[in-house]
Design an enzyme around this catalytic site. Structure first.
Site, PDB file in Angstrom:
ATOM      1  N   PRO A   2       0.842  -1.210   0.000  1.00 56.58           N
ATOM      2  CA  PRO A   2       0.000   0.000   0.000  1.00 56.58           C
ATOM      3  C   PRO A   2       0.868   1.247   0.000  1.00 56.58           C
ATOM      4  CG  PRO A   2      -0.112  -1.099   2.134  1.00 56.58           C
ATOM      5  CD  PRO A   2       0.734  -1.949   1.253  1.00 56.58           C
ATOM      6  N   GLU A   3       0.357   2.299  -0.596  1.00 56.81           N
ATOM      7  CA  GLU A   3       1.073   3.565  -0.636  1.00 56.81           C
ATOM      8  C   GLU A   3       0.799   4.319   0.664  1.00 56.81           C
ATOM      9  OE1 GLU A   3       2.593   4.273  -3.711  1.00 56.81           O
ATOM     10  OE2 GLU A   3       1.670   2.625  -4.807  1.00 56.81           O
ATOM     11  N   LYS A  55       4.291   4.442   6.212  1.00 61.81           N
ATOM     12  CA  LYS A  55       3.304   3.373   6.047  1.00 61.81           C
ATOM     13  C   LYS A  55       3.005   2.675   7.364  1.00 61.81           C
ATOM     14  CE  LYS A  55       4.836   2.706   1.386  1.00 61.81           C
ATOM     15  NZ  LYS A  55       5.374   1.744   0.439  1.00 61.81           N
ATOM     16  N   CYS A 251       2.399   9.646 -25.801  1.00 66.35           N
ATOM     17  CA  CYS A 251       3.149   9.636 -27.067  1.00 66.35           C
ATOM     18  C   CYS A 251       2.849   8.423 -27.946  1.00 66.35           C
ATOM     19  CB  CYS A 251       4.648   9.709 -26.796  1.00 66.35           C
ATOM     20  SG  CYS A 251       5.333   8.144 -26.220  1.00 66.35           S
TER      21      CYS A 251
HETATM   22 ZN    ZN Z   1       5.245   8.139 -23.842  1.00 65.60          ZN
END
Ligand code: ZN
Length: 275
Positions: A2-3, A55, A251
């Site tokens: 977990p963040e 955390k 992109c």
């Molecule tokens: Zn890209």
């Protein structure tokens, strides 16, 4: 893993539901923790606060006792109204704290221990933590965060961002997303990044963590998916994480993935946007 923002939100929700209330029930499957709780009963104490540090989650009880938990990969805290059915099997319960109104259940939490303030102050893992990316702008020390990154100059920036002793709060999903947003190749050694690039990574990490703390509703269950793209399209929440083989949203190049680090976690990146 977990963040930090997930733990921060868990702590905030638990604090709002539990702080100021008296513990009516306490259970744990950890023998060491249960032994301390037998000698120094938790039932009858008031929950003073619940807070996140990196955390780590700290639940402070009256009478100088602190429940320290760490989620590692699979641990999670759920919060239920008293009497409501749990959404995970009872066999996954590792620690449980109930008041007359609410029940907090730590499922599959691998680390849970009761500490005195003195033990907390000397706790190795907690003392070693780098600057907490979710701390206030007044207290957050960006210079210190950059210095700690600099000290790991030969290591890949992707690994360094995950090291909680450098900065506290980044998990595997955000690591890939932050590097994409900042346009940095995850395998670049820190030595090859200038001060501005490191500062940009720290600022991006703080922005992303803060956005996820602000966005979400104050509930622990169910969890809602993370979002970094700001897209309203629910299918387009993340830039690169989990998207190997798909075209880059910016992109069109094919997103790459590679296993890295000791526990072989996947790193995702766009070869054209991140140089
Ligand atoms: Zn890209």
């Amino acid at each position: 893993m977990p963040e930090g923002d997930t733990i921060f939100r868990a702590a905030r929700a638990l604090h709002r539901a539990l702080a100021g209330n008296v513990v009516t029930e306490f259970e744990s499957v950890f023998p060491a923790l249960t032994r301390v709780a037998d000698d120094h009963p938790i039932v009858g104490r008031t929950i003073e606060s619940v807070a996140a540090r990196g955390k780590h989650l700290l639940m402070t009880f009256s009478g100088d006792l602190i429940l320290h938990t760490h989620m590692r990969m699979n641990g999670t805290w759920h919060l239920y109204p008293a009497g409501a059915p749990w959404r995970r099997p009872a066999r996954d319960m590792r620690v449980m704290v109930a008041t007359s109104d609410a029940v907090a259940v730590g499922f599959n939490v691998p680390i849970a221990e009761l500490l005195t303030p003195r033990q907390l102050a000397r706790h190795k893992a907690l003392q070693a933590l780098g600057p907490d990316l979710l701390s206030d702008p007044q207290t957050f020390d960006r210079g210190e965060a950059v210095r700690r990154m600099r000290a790991r100059e030969r290591d890949a920036i992707g690994d360094v961002l995950l090291d909680q002793r450098v900065v506290a709060g980044i998990g595997n999903v955000l690591k890939s997303e932050i590097l994409f947003i900042a346009g940095v190749d995850p395998f670049t050694p820190v030595a090859r990044l200038d001060e501005a690039a490191l500062e940009r990574l720290v600022d991006t990490a703080r922005d992303q963590l803060a956005a996820n703390v602000m966005d979400r509703k104050q509930t622990l269950v169910p969890t809602i998916g993370r979002r970094t793209t700001r897209s309203m399209n629910p299918e387009a929440k993340l830039w690169v994480y989990g998207r190997s083989g798909k075209p880059c949203r910016r992109c069109g190049a094919i997103i790459q993935a590679m296993k890295t680090g000791l526990d072989a976690r996947l790193t995702y990146w766009c070869p054209d946007c991140q140089t």
